[in-house]
Design an enzyme around this catalytic site. Structure first.
Site: not given
Length: 443
Positions: A115, A157, A163, A202, A236, A287, A289, A291
């Site tokens: 990241k 972070k 995840g 945020i 999510k 970020e 992803n 995939r």
């Protein structure tokens, strides 16, 4: 391609098998001892056991998986999502074995998997990032000084995190001091790297992502957005498209920014650029992803496209099937992740599915890895199914979802269906007025 090995399990393995079957491609499944009776094992052309139930002894066994692929003379390996899908070492090993990896280049996976490095890459490409550190923070003094500069609250972070793991909200300096060393240790334990960084928190934010696709000829397109703001513990739960929050002007800017971000890393195959959006519609890169996403059916429903087919075609060396101007979206789609879990304590609820009956509803799509009589084991993610609803309007899609979940029959285990019904009955959600804090505020 004539034959593909699927380095995954459950729902996503079945999803890939479905497209391969339509394309006349043979499939090789791998499975653990715990999954020997799963539908995906029976649906593949051939299947091979790769080990004991624990993922480290089965689905993460790189060498064993590649050995099976070589012995079966497969053309490619599809990693699905999770497990080895964003493991650059695995992607490189697959390539070195003379097998096609269905995904981006290993160097891209590595670049976007860190990241801190991904922040640096996006800054160079003039993609907006959340105010914070673009270097690993070594000491608590450095962390406190930066947090004071950008202002509390902040997010601490792990650089290799994902995840929702390795993320801590720090409301003040005391909380940051308390979490700093434990987060570094957690980062090392989970990701093999103790690097941490800080970003401005945020508040009242939305989590909105853009599906992108690239080929080996420099073509990069977007396939619109998905609003993933309904989350619990940064995971999510509900995803929909189009976002009920974004204005058309900001939506177009977000698409252009997502393509710019993908071009910055010469992206190929399916990927997702994730943004955090504040209440004034300012958006920042979160970020990438590298995939296929769990929620890709949402995009398939509004575009009518098969993203797994596109993945295979691009990996085969073909150009993207369509140009940007040839792609359109219509209607509204919304996905609910149905888990085997206690709806009150939000803990996994493994066990036998003594009843599993899906109502027949127009515009409903169920992607499930289970059938009635199957067992949800404690070894893997407890996702039973993804339930997706499509209609010409958001209101009708929500009505279809409510009718579906009121009539679904699942016995033997607990599920989060009651949570879905509460969400669907919430007036703020019905109006599209929700943020990433929705579930915390509406317990």
């Amino acid at each position: 391609m004539q034959k593909i090995l699927i380095a995954n399990r459950g729902e996503i393995a079945l999803r890939i098998i479905k497209t391969c079957s339509m394309m006349g491609i043979e499939t090789i499944a791998i499975y653990s001892e715990a999954d020997k009776d799963m539908p995906f094992v029976k649906s593949a052309t051939k299947a091979f056991c790769v080990g004991e139930p624990h993922v480290s002894k089965s689905y993460l066994q790189m060498e064993k998986i590649i050995d099976i692929a070589k012995s079966e003379n497969v053309d490619a390996i599809h990693p699905g999502y999770g497990f080895l899908s964003e493991n650059a070492v695995f992607a490189e090993k697959v390539k070195n074995a003379g097998i096609i990896f269905i995904g981006p280049e290993p160097k891209t996976i590595e670049l976007m998997g860190d990241k801190i490095v991904s922040r640096q890459t996006m800054e160079k490409a003039n993609v907006p990032v959340v105010p914070g550190s673009s270097q690993g923070i070594k000491t608590i003094e450095e962390a406190c000084n930066l947090a004071e500069l950008i202002g509390f609250p902040v997010m601490l972070k792990a650089s290799g995190g994902g995840g929702g793991i390795g993320m801590v909200l720090c409301e003040n300096e005391q909380a940051l001091v308390k979490s700093f060393e434990t987060t570094k240790k957690r980062a090392m334990a989970y990701f093999g790297c103790e690097d941490v960084f800080i970003e401005k928190y945020i508040s009242n934010s939305r989590h909105i992502e853009v599906q992108v696709f690239g080929d080996n000829y420099g073509n990069i397109i977007h396939l619109f957005e998905r609003d993933c703001s309904i989350q619990r513990r940064h995971q999510k739960v509900v995803e929909e498209s189009p976002s009920p929050f974004l204005s058309d002007n900001v939506r177009k800017k977000m698409f252009a920014t997502a393509i710019k971000a993908a071009r910055a890393v010469q992206y190929t195959n399916a990927g997702t650029i994730e943004f955090i959006v504040d209440q004034d519609e300012n958006f920042y890169f979160l970020e990438m992803n590298t995939r296929l996403q769990v929620e890709h059916p949402v995009t398939e429903m509004i575009t009518g496209l098969d993203l797994v087919k596109w993945q295979i075609l691009v990996a085969s060396g073909e150009e993207l099937p369509l140009k940007q101007a040839e792609i359109s979206a219509s209607g509204n789609a919304i996905e609910f992740r149905l888990y085997a879990e206690d709806p009150v304590r939000f803990l996994p609820s493994p066990g036998k599915l003594t009843t599993l009956q899906w109502p027949e509803k127009e515009g409903a799509r169920v992607d499930s890895g289970y059938v009635e009589g199957g067992t949800v084991t404690p070894f893997y993610d407890p996702l039973i199914a993804k339930c997706i609803f499509y209609s010409e309007s958001r209101g009708k899609a929500l009505e279809a979802a409510a009718g579906f979940f009121k009539n679904v029959k699942i016995d033997g285990i607990k599920t989060n269906v009651p949570l879905f019904l509460n969400i669907l009955e919430n007036e703020s959600f019905q109006n599209g007025d929700y943020t990433t804090h929705f579930l915390n505020k509406n317990k």
